[in-house]
Each structure stands twice: as structure tokens, then as C-alpha cells.
Motif scaffolding. Structure first.
Motif, mmCIF file in Angstrom:
data_model
loop_
_atom_site.group_PDB
_atom_site.id
_atom_site.type_symbol
_atom_site.label_atom_id
_atom_site.label_comp_id
_atom_site.label_asym_id
_atom_site.label_seq_id
_atom_site.Cartn_x
_atom_site.Cartn_y
_atom_site.Cartn_z
ATOM 1 N N HIS A 154 35.848 9.151 -37.780
ATOM 2 C CA HIS A 154 36.617 7.916 -37.941
ATOM 3 C C HIS A 154 36.732 7.510 -39.406
ATOM 4 O O HIS A 154 36.856 6.324 -39.714
ATOM 5 N N GLY A 155 36.689 8.491 -40.307
ATOM 6 C CA GLY A 155 36.847 8.205 -41.726
ATOM 7 C C GLY A 155 35.551 8.339 -42.488
ATOM 8 O O GLY A 155 34.501 8.676 -41.929
ATOM 9 N N SER A 156 35.615 8.066 -43.796
ATOM 10 C CA SER A 156 34.441 8.300 -44.644
ATOM 11 C C SER A 156 34.004 7.070 -45.437
ATOM 12 O O SER A 156 33.154 7.183 -46.319
ATOM 13 N N THR A 157 34.574 5.901 -45.155
ATOM 14 C CA THR A 157 33.985 4.672 -45.682
ATOM 15 C C THR A 157 32.653 4.443 -44.973
ATOM 16 O O THR A 157 32.312 5.146 -44.020
ATOM 17 N N VAL A 158 31.900 3.446 -45.427
ATOM 18 C CA VAL A 158 30.571 3.232 -44.844
ATOM 19 C C VAL A 158 30.665 2.949 -43.341
ATOM 20 O O VAL A 158 29.956 3.566 -42.532
ATOM 21 N N ALA A 159 31.558 2.053 -42.940
ATOM 22 C CA ALA A 159 31.709 1.777 -41.505
ATOM 23 C C ALA A 159 32.345 2.966 -40.792
ATOM 24 O O ALA A 159 31.917 3.343 -39.692
ATOM 25 N N GLY A 160 33.378 3.567 -41.403
ATOM 26 C CA GLY A 160 34.056 4.696 -40.765
ATOM 27 C C GLY A 160 33.125 5.873 -40.544
ATOM 28 O O GLY A 160 33.103 6.478 -39.464
ATOM 29 N N ALA A 161 32.347 6.216 -41.562
ATOM 30 C CA ALA A 161 31.411 7.338 -41.435
ATOM 31 C C ALA A 161 30.299 7.021 -40.445
ATOM 32 O O ALA A 161 29.780 7.914 -39.770
ATOM 33 N N SER A 162 29.919 5.752 -40.352
ATOM 34 C CA SER A 162 28.901 5.350 -39.375
ATOM 35 C C SER A 162 29.434 5.440 -37.954
ATOM 36 O O SER A 162 28.734 5.890 -37.035
ATOM 37 N N LEU A 163 30.686 5.026 -37.759
ATOM 38 C CA LEU A 163 31.306 5.139 -36.442
ATOM 39 C C LEU A 163 31.440 6.596 -36.029
ATOM 40 O O LEU A 163 31.253 6.951 -34.867
ATOM 41 N N GLY A 164 31.784 7.448 -36.986
ATOM 42 C CA GLY A 164 31.831 8.877 -36.713
ATOM 43 C C GLY A 164 30.441 9.401 -36.374
ATOM 44 O O GLY A 164 29.431 8.811 -36.752
ATOM 45 N N GLY A 165 30.405 10.513 -35.672
ATOM 46 C CA GLY A 165 29.118 11.056 -35.239
ATOM 47 C C GLY A 165 28.756 12.344 -35.933
ATOM 48 O O GLY A 165 28.103 13.211 -35.346
ATOM 49 N N MET A 166 29.202 12.489 -37.195
ATOM 50 C CA MET A 166 28.931 13.711 -37.958
ATOM 51 C C MET A 166 27.564 13.605 -38.641
ATOM 52 O O MET A 166 27.391 12.814 -39.581
ATOM 53 N N LYS A 167 26.609 14.395 -38.181
ATOM 54 C CA LYS A 167 25.241 14.300 -38.686
ATOM 55 C C LYS A 167 25.181 14.550 -40.183
ATOM 56 O O LYS A 167 24.471 13.861 -40.920
ATOM 57 N N TYR A 168 25.957 15.534 -40.671
ATOM 58 C CA TYR A 168 25.896 15.869 -42.089
ATOM 59 C C TYR A 168 26.419 14.731 -42.961
ATOM 60 O O TYR A 168 26.026 14.600 -44.128
ATOM 61 N N MET A 169 27.279 13.880 -42.416
ATOM 62 C CA MET A 169 27.729 12.697 -43.151
ATOM 63 C C MET A 169 26.663 11.601 -43.116
ATOM 64 O O MET A 169 26.432 10.918 -44.118
ATOM 65 N N HIS A 170 26.001 11.461 -41.999
ATOM 66 C CA HIS A 170 24.959 10.436 -41.879
ATOM 67 C C HIS A 170 23.774 10.722 -42.801
ATOM 68 O O HIS A 170 23.084 9.788 -43.222
ATOM 69 N N GLU A 171 23.560 11.984 -43.104
ATOM 70 C CA GLU A 171 22.418 12.350 -43.946
ATOM 71 C C GLU A 171 22.593 11.917 -45.399
ATOM 72 O O GLU A 171 21.637 11.904 -46.160
ATOM 73 N N GLN A 172 23.817 11.562 -45.781
ATOM 74 C CA GLN A 172 24.065 11.094 -47.141
ATOM 75 C C GLN A 172 24.419 9.616 -47.107
ATOM 76 O O GLN A 172 25.444 9.228 -46.555
ATOM 77 N N GLY A 173 23.537 8.791 -47.658
ATOM 78 C CA GLY A 173 23.831 7.357 -47.733
ATOM 79 C C GLY A 173 23.175 6.517 -46.656
ATOM 80 O O GLY A 173 23.578 5.371 -46.434
ATOM 81 N N ASP A 174 22.170 7.059 -45.972
ATOM 82 C CA ASP A 174 21.406 6.290 -44.987
ATOM 83 C C ASP A 174 22.301 5.687 -43.900
ATOM 84 O O ASP A 174 22.266 4.490 -43.631
ATOM 85 N N LEU A 175 23.083 6.530 -43.276
ATOM 86 C CA LEU A 175 23.980 6.101 -42.206
ATOM 87 C C LEU A 175 23.460 6.608 -40.864
ATOM 88 O O LEU A 175 22.664 7.536 -40.817
#
Length: 455
Positions: A154-175
Motif C-alpha cells: 500500500h505504498g512506502s510512506t510510514v503509514a503506507g508501508a505499515s499497512l502493507g505486509g512486506m516484512k523486508y519493508m517493516h525491518e527498516q524504520g521500526d514498522l
């Protein structure tokens, strides 16, 4: 500009100054970037003059194809008349107003309002806030938690990346940020086991109801999902999935959000993906095909249920962007939608090129390296497999996908690899002959990869 810099060392300049999205910059700089300089129809050309059939429509977005002079002319006219003004402080512009009318006219009778943004990521941030404001306004301020899906995007802003379920994105930035939880995805091939697709679709959909019970209905704001998961690998849900999701949201008083950033504007053979699946969401973030990528613009379709409360109960909604409803971007989007309407591209995807693509793309499933070949409209995936019968995955899926992708690119076809799934989403203007060309090159790429893997 292309001519001016055609012989310059653009890759070196790029490496020295340009940080790319979703890239390992050290590796990219060592490998060198490919400079794309021209586009026409479904083809792009790089700075070395090599032509590629863009089987991915840029980034899921160039629906009307490259080189549409009509859009360039509309942009130039608006630039000369009014290059910018905001939509704050009681003002609007002609293109923004007309675009709001046009885009809602295709979204279904319950969607009569749109809030404009600059991207799909911003669109997801926007509905996330709107939902909380809505629930507070109707006396249910505890309804804050959003349920999303593992492997959703759902995107790569803080809320968008949090809504998304991509583990590798969550690992960067405490999401993810607090207030967002994830349930399973409807990926039958990879996770369905011995269940039939129909059984698996119901099983995964009912994870939503179980999660609502766990969290408490009084605490849950919304469920968000893409009609078809894009970045996850074109994960097409079983037919049983969306009707059950819609039933659960309605019965449990949970807002339904269909992320239409990829599926919207004709890709599935309907104007929007929620129409393909027969559901009526409360919010629908949009972008990409809204302007066919010609200029950056996004938005959120807001249902009457929500809009009536925002308009009549909330007062100031303290949210927005400098470029919300940017007049030049809106002019590009208006001309893009006119082309889609006049050339009947949505109907063409539904009745002609979509079924043809499905037949030709589906035939690639006969290849030894392909476990399944699936598509809806002009959105398809090839699941690579080490063993067809056992639906066996490769130990290094990313490497196998990259091998096929690079072989396709070397032969003049742009496909995307997500792990061991090859993804396609060509422009909606692609011809039968160009679909045949896509399949021919894809088959060459699969064959070369299969030979290398066996050796």
C-alpha cells in the motif's frame, strides 16, 4: 533533452548523484543504470538505441501507452493558462473540479466524492486518517485498528508501508506503526496445501472474522486489501474470497478499503477492481492509471456513507497536500480518461485483448519451469517451480526470478520478478501481435533459465 545527453556518461552522473527507490545503491552503481530515453505505444528505447516491449507498463501505470500527444498537448495548454494553484482556502481549478466529476462517474453509484493526492502512498495515508476521523465523528472513537494482509502493498510512506505486509519493508524504520495488524493472504498456490482453491479462499477470508473477535469489534476501524495483490506477485484470490470478505465487513461494521492503485482504470476489464469482484468498498485509493503515469496524481474515492459525515459533522478536515488536485496533473488525467473512454479500452480489455492475453499467457503454463500461468484482464503471473506436480518452490526464489527476468530483458521484453513469480501488466493498447511477441520472448527466457538451472 534526450538528444543533448545521448552521448554523455549518464550512468556515471546517475551513480554520483541519484539515490534510486527500492535499490541496493552500491550494487546498482557497480552494475550501471539503464537510461530509458524514448517511448511509443508499448515500446521503450534505451540510450543505446535498444528497443524493449514494456510488458509492465512502466510500473503498472502506462495504461494508454507511450507517446500520446493528446496528453502532452493538454498539459501544455494548462501550463500556459495556469501552471499551478492550490485547492486550500476555498479555491479550486477547472481541471481539478472536472476530474472529480469524471473519476467518480465511473466508480459506482455509492462513490460521489474524491480527495486528490500526489500518489498512491499519499492516498493510503489519507483514507487511514479519514477512517479515524469518521469513527470519532459517529461516536465510536475506539475504532482505530486497521487489519491488512501479509504481503500486501500500500505504498512506502510510514503509514503506507505499515499497512502493507512486506516484512523486508517493516525491518527498516521500526514498522508497522501501532494500530495496524496483518492476517493471511489468499495465495493458494504457495499456501493452500491440500485445500481446494474454493476452500482456501473461505479459510483465509475467515481469518478476518477471527482477528476482529480477537481485537474486539469496537476497536477495529477497517480492513484494507488490493483486489489482486500486485507487488506480492499478482496473487489472484479464489472466487470465494471477496464475497466472504464483504460479508464479514458488513456484518461486523468494519469499513472496507479496496486499494485500486494498480487494479483501477481498466486493468482487470472493469473501471475498478472492486467492480470486477462485485463489492462496494467505503474507500478506494487510486493513482497510476488515473493519468497513465504521465504526471503524478492520486486520490481516494470516498463513499457517500463517509463523505456525508465528513461534510456535515466533522468541520475542518485538517489534511491535504500542496499538490492536491494540481491543475496540470488533473489536466493530464482528464485527457487520459477521455482516451480510455473514447477508445473503449476498458471494454477492449474485458472483451478482446484481455481474453486473448489470458489464452496466450496461459499457454506458457505448459513450460517445464512454470507451475501456473494466471491472469485477469491484462494482469498476469507465471509461478516458477522446481516440480509441477508437487508445487515445489526453489530454494533461492529471488535468484530464479531474476534469471528469467534478465533473460527476457536481454531479448527485448520487460517483465517484473517478485521472488519466483514473473509478473506482467502491459499497456491496455497492446495488440494481439504484441501479446504474441511477449509470449515468444517469455518462452525464450524461460527456456534459457531452465537450461541453466538444469546444468
Amino acid at each position: 533533452m534526450s538528444d543533448t545527453y545521448a552521448r554523455s556518461n549518464l550512468a556515471a552522473i546517475d551513480a554520483a548523484h541519484h539515490l534510486h527507490p527500492f535499490s541496493d545503491m552500491a550494487k546498482l552503481n557497480a552494475d550501471g543504470t539503464r537510461v530509458i530515453q524514448r517511448g511509443e505505444g508499448v515500446y521503450i528505447w534505451d540510450s543505446q538505441g535498444k528497443r524493449y516491449l514494456d510488458g509492465f507498463a512502466g510500473l503498472w501505470c502506462v495504461n494508454v501507452g507511450y507517446g500520446r500527444k493528446e496528453i502532452a498537448d493538454a498539459v501544455a495548454r494548462q501550463m500556459n493558462e495556469l501552471p499551478y494553484y492550490n485547492t486550500f482556502f476555498g479555491t479550486t481549478t477547472t481541471p481539478a473540479t472536472l476530474l472529480a466529476e469524471k473519476v467518480t462517474s465511473h466508480a459506482g453509484p455509492h462513490f460521489n466524492h474524491v480527495f486528490f493526492t500526489g500518489s498512491g502512498s499519499e492516498a493510503n495515508d489519507t483514507w487511514f486518517r479519514m477512517a479515524r476521523v469518521y469513527w470519532s465523528a459517529v461516536g465510536k472513537p475506539s475504532k482505530k485498528i486497521v487489519i491488512a494482509r501479509k504481503n500486501g502493498y500500500h505504498g512506502s510512506t510510514v503509514a503506507g508501508a505499515s499497512l502493507g505486509g512486506m516484512k523486508y519493508m517493516h525491518e527498516q524504520g521500526d514498522l508497522p506503526i501501532p494500530g495496524i495488524v496483518h492476517i493471511g493472504q489468499p495465495y493458494w498456490y504457495g499456501e493452500g496445501g491440500e485445500l481446494s482453491p474454493a476452500e482456501f479462499g473461505l479459510k483465509v477470508a475467515r481469518e478476518l472474522e477471527a482477528k476482529i473477535d480477537e481485537l474486539g469489534e469496537e476497536n477495529v476501524s477497517a480492513f484494507v486489501a488490493e483486489p489482486i495483490q500486485g507487488a506480492a506477485g499478482v496473487i489472484i484470490p479464489p472466487a470465494t474470497y471477496w464475497p466472504e470478505i464483504a460479508r464479514i465487513c458488513k456484518s461486523r461494521n468494519i469499513l472496507l478499503v479496496c486499494d485500486e492503485v494498480i487494479c483501477g482504470f481498466g486493468r482487470l476489464g472493469e473501471w475498478f477492481g472492486h467492480q470486477h469482484y462485485g463489492v462496494e468498498p467505503d474507500f478506494a485509493p487510486i493513482a497510476k492509471g488515473l493519468s497513465s503515469g504521465y504526471l503524478p496524481i492520486g486520490g481516494v474515492l470516498v463513499s457517500d456513507r463517509i463523505a456525508n459525515v465528513l461534510i456535515n459533522e466533522v468541520g475542518d478536515f485538517n489534511h491535504g497536500f500542496t499538490y492536491s488536485g494540481h491543475p496540470v496533473c488533473a489536466a493530464a488525467a482528464l485527457e487520459n480518461l477521455r482516451i480510455i473512454e473514447d477508445e473503449k479500452l476498458v471494454e477492449r480489455v474485458r472483451d478482446d485483448i484481455g481474453p486473448y492475453f489470458g489464452k496466450v499467457w496461459g499457454a506458457l503454463g505448459e513450460h517445464d519451469l512454470v507451475g501456473e500461468a494466471v491472469s485477469v484482464g491484462l494482469m498476469g503471473a507465471l509461478q516458477l517451480t522446481a516440480d509441477k506436480a508437487g508445487r515445489t518452490r526453489f530454494e533461492k526464489p529471488d535468484a530464479v526470478g531474476a534469471l528469467v527476468r534478465n533473460n527476457a530483458l536481454a531479448n527485448g521484453l520487460v517483465l517484473r520478478a517478485t521472488g519466483d513469480r514473473m509478473l506482467a501488466s502491459p499497456p491496455l493498447v497492446i495488440t494481439h501481435e504484441e501479446v504474441d511477441e511477449m509470449a515468444r520472448i517469455a518462452k525464450i527466457a524461460l527456456g534459457a533459465a531452465w537450461k541453466e538451472l538444469r546444468n
